[in-house]
Design a protein around this motif. Structure first.
Motif, PDB file in Angstrom:
ATOM      1  N   TYR A 187       0.801  -1.222   0.000  1.00  0.00           N
ATOM      2  CA  TYR A 187       0.000   0.000   0.000  1.00  0.00           C
ATOM      3  C   TYR A 187       0.839   1.279   0.000  1.00  0.00           C
ATOM      4  O   TYR A 187       0.429   2.290  -0.572  1.00  0.00           O
ATOM      5  N   THR A 188       1.996   1.247   0.655  1.00  0.00           N
ATOM      6  CA  THR A 188       2.844   2.446   0.651  1.00  0.00           C
ATOM      7  C   THR A 188       3.360   2.714  -0.760  1.00  0.00           C
ATOM      8  O   THR A 188       3.379   3.864  -1.220  1.00  0.00           O
ATOM      9  N   GLU A 189       3.776   1.654  -1.443  1.00  0.00           N
ATOM     10  CA  GLU A 189       4.244   1.795  -2.826  1.00  0.00           C
ATOM     11  C   GLU A 189       3.110   2.244  -3.738  1.00  0.00           C
ATOM     12  O   GLU A 189       3.291   3.085  -4.622  1.00  0.00           O
ATOM     13  N   ALA A 190       1.932   1.661  -3.519  1.00  0.00           N
ATOM     14  CA  ALA A 190       0.765   2.029  -4.330  1.00  0.00           C
ATOM     15  C   ALA A 190       0.415   3.501  -4.122  1.00  0.00           C
ATOM     16  O   ALA A 190       0.139   4.228  -5.078  1.00  0.00           O
ATOM     17  N   LEU A 191       0.477   3.928  -2.874  1.00  0.00           N
ATOM     18  CA  LEU A 191       0.157   5.326  -2.549  1.00  0.00           C
ATOM     19  C   LEU A 191       1.095   6.282  -3.274  1.00  0.00           C
ATOM     20  O   LEU A 191       0.674   7.309  -3.806  1.00  0.00           O
ATOM     21  N   LEU A 192       2.368   5.903  -3.321  1.00  0.00           N
ATOM     22  CA  LEU A 192       3.355   6.740  -4.010  1.00  0.00           C
ATOM     23  C   LEU A 192       2.999   6.858  -5.499  1.00  0.00           C
ATOM     24  O   LEU A 192       2.986   7.951  -6.067  1.00  0.00           O
ATOM     25  N   ALA A 193       2.692   5.710  -6.112  1.00  0.00           N
ATOM     26  CA  ALA A 193       2.351   5.719  -7.551  1.00  0.00           C
ATOM     27  C   ALA A 193       1.087   6.539  -7.806  1.00  0.00           C
ATOM     28  O   ALA A 193       1.015   7.316  -8.766  1.00  0.00           O
ATOM     29  N   TYR A 194       0.074   6.373  -6.951  1.00  0.00           N
ATOM     30  CA  TYR A 194      -1.166   7.138  -7.135  1.00  0.00           C
ATOM     31  C   TYR A 194      -0.934   8.635  -6.933  1.00  0.00           C
ATOM     32  O   TYR A 194      -1.570   9.464  -7.588  1.00  0.00           O
TER      33      TYR A 194
END
Lengths: 77, 224
Positions: free
Chosen positions: B159-166
């Motif tokens: 989720y942290t990586e996803a948040l960065l991409a979003y």
């Protein structure tokens, strides 16, 4: 504007369990158009894992991003 | 991996210079992160070559010969660039994209996107993440690449990586409510209610379609 149906809360995260998901989250069918917003800093931000980066580092970091892509493409097999 | 070590030697000097510019920058952590990204992208490209027959069948507009040739051309150009990196990297550092430097056409980029999307839909999330990562590096101006990367990471539970991409997706298209809605979902998965509320507020300010408004309402109920 892209209006994809986004990811639903995944029910599981292990490789075995993810295969059992019934509906795959979808992405836009078409690529769309490139953004006119400033984006030159984003490759570095992605590689460093930071949302914001110091301006002094942007030029060097962008070069690192380029090196990564070139290296991967050169050694893709 | 010997090749990766060679590459590290090339970038180590640059990393040290960034470290001098940013006291919070950690060279070792970044090297580990770069290693992970490199291996993910490398694995993704290998999978694409394995899946070429399937990709051609499922995506009838994708000409396997042309697609293979495009990948080979990209590798060939990259090889030439490796021998004379300075001018190309100077161009990129000034704001040019790798897509332009590698002379990748819009059609090829569209094809690569469709392939990444197919890999993602087949639930090869790790490899899809690698492909969207590569596409984002080739041209970071496409919101769809960042959304693809975010979705793949989200499905992996990162989720942290996803948040960065979003958040990068939002930076390329701030008027797209889904960039903010997906950020909110990541915040919720990370038990960050305040972050989710802020993201939903941003989404609300730009939402103009029933589907996005409905999703915002649903998520607001969920965090209430």
């Amino acid at each position: 504007m892209t209006t994809p149906i986004g990811p639903q809360q995944p029910s599981a995260h292990s490789p075995e369990e993810k295969k059992t998901e019934k509906s795959a989250p979808s992405l836009p069918e078409e690529l769309g158009h490139p953004s006119a917003a400033p984006h030159a800093h984003l490759p570095l931000a992605l590689l460093l894992g930071k949302e914001r980066i110091p301006p002094e580092a942007q030029k060097l970091g962008t070069q690192i991003a380029a090196q990564l892509v070139v290296f991967v493409l050169t050694h893709k097999k | 991996m010997e090749q990766l070590e060679e590459w590290y030697e090339e970038v180590e000097e640059s990393l040290n210079e960034i470290s001098q510019a940013d006291p919070l920058f950690d060279v070792d952590t970044t090297k580990k992160r770069l290693s992970a990204i490199f291996q993910k992208v490398h694995k993704a490209i290998a999978l694409v070559f394995q899946m070429l027959p399937e990709i051609t069948e499922v995506l009838p507009h994708t000409d396997q010969k042309a697609f293979t040739q495009a990948l080979e051309d990209m590798a060939g150009i990259a090889s030439v660039l490796t021998k004379n990196m300075a001018p190309a990297f100077e161009c990129i550092a000034e704001g040019g994209s790798l897509q332009n430097v590698l002379e990748i056409t819009e059609q090829t980029l569209e094809t690569l996107y469709q392939v990444a999307r197919h890999v993602y839909e087949q639930q090869h999330y790790e490899e899809a993440s690698g492909l969207f990562c590569l596409l984002s590096l080739l041209n970071p101006a496409y919101t769809s690449f960042w959304l693809g990367l975010g979705n793949a990471e989200y499905c992996l539970g990162k989720y942290t990586e996803a948040l960065l991409a979003y958040s990068f997706a939002a930076q390329t298209d701030n008027a797209n409510p889904f960039c903010h809605i997906y950020c909110a979902r990541c915040h919720m998965a990370l038990n960050n209610r305040d972050g989710a509320k802020i993201a939903l507020s941003l989404a609300e300010s730009v939402a103009d379609e029933p589907i996005s408004k409905k999703e915002i309402s649903r998520l607001k109920e969920e965090i209430r």
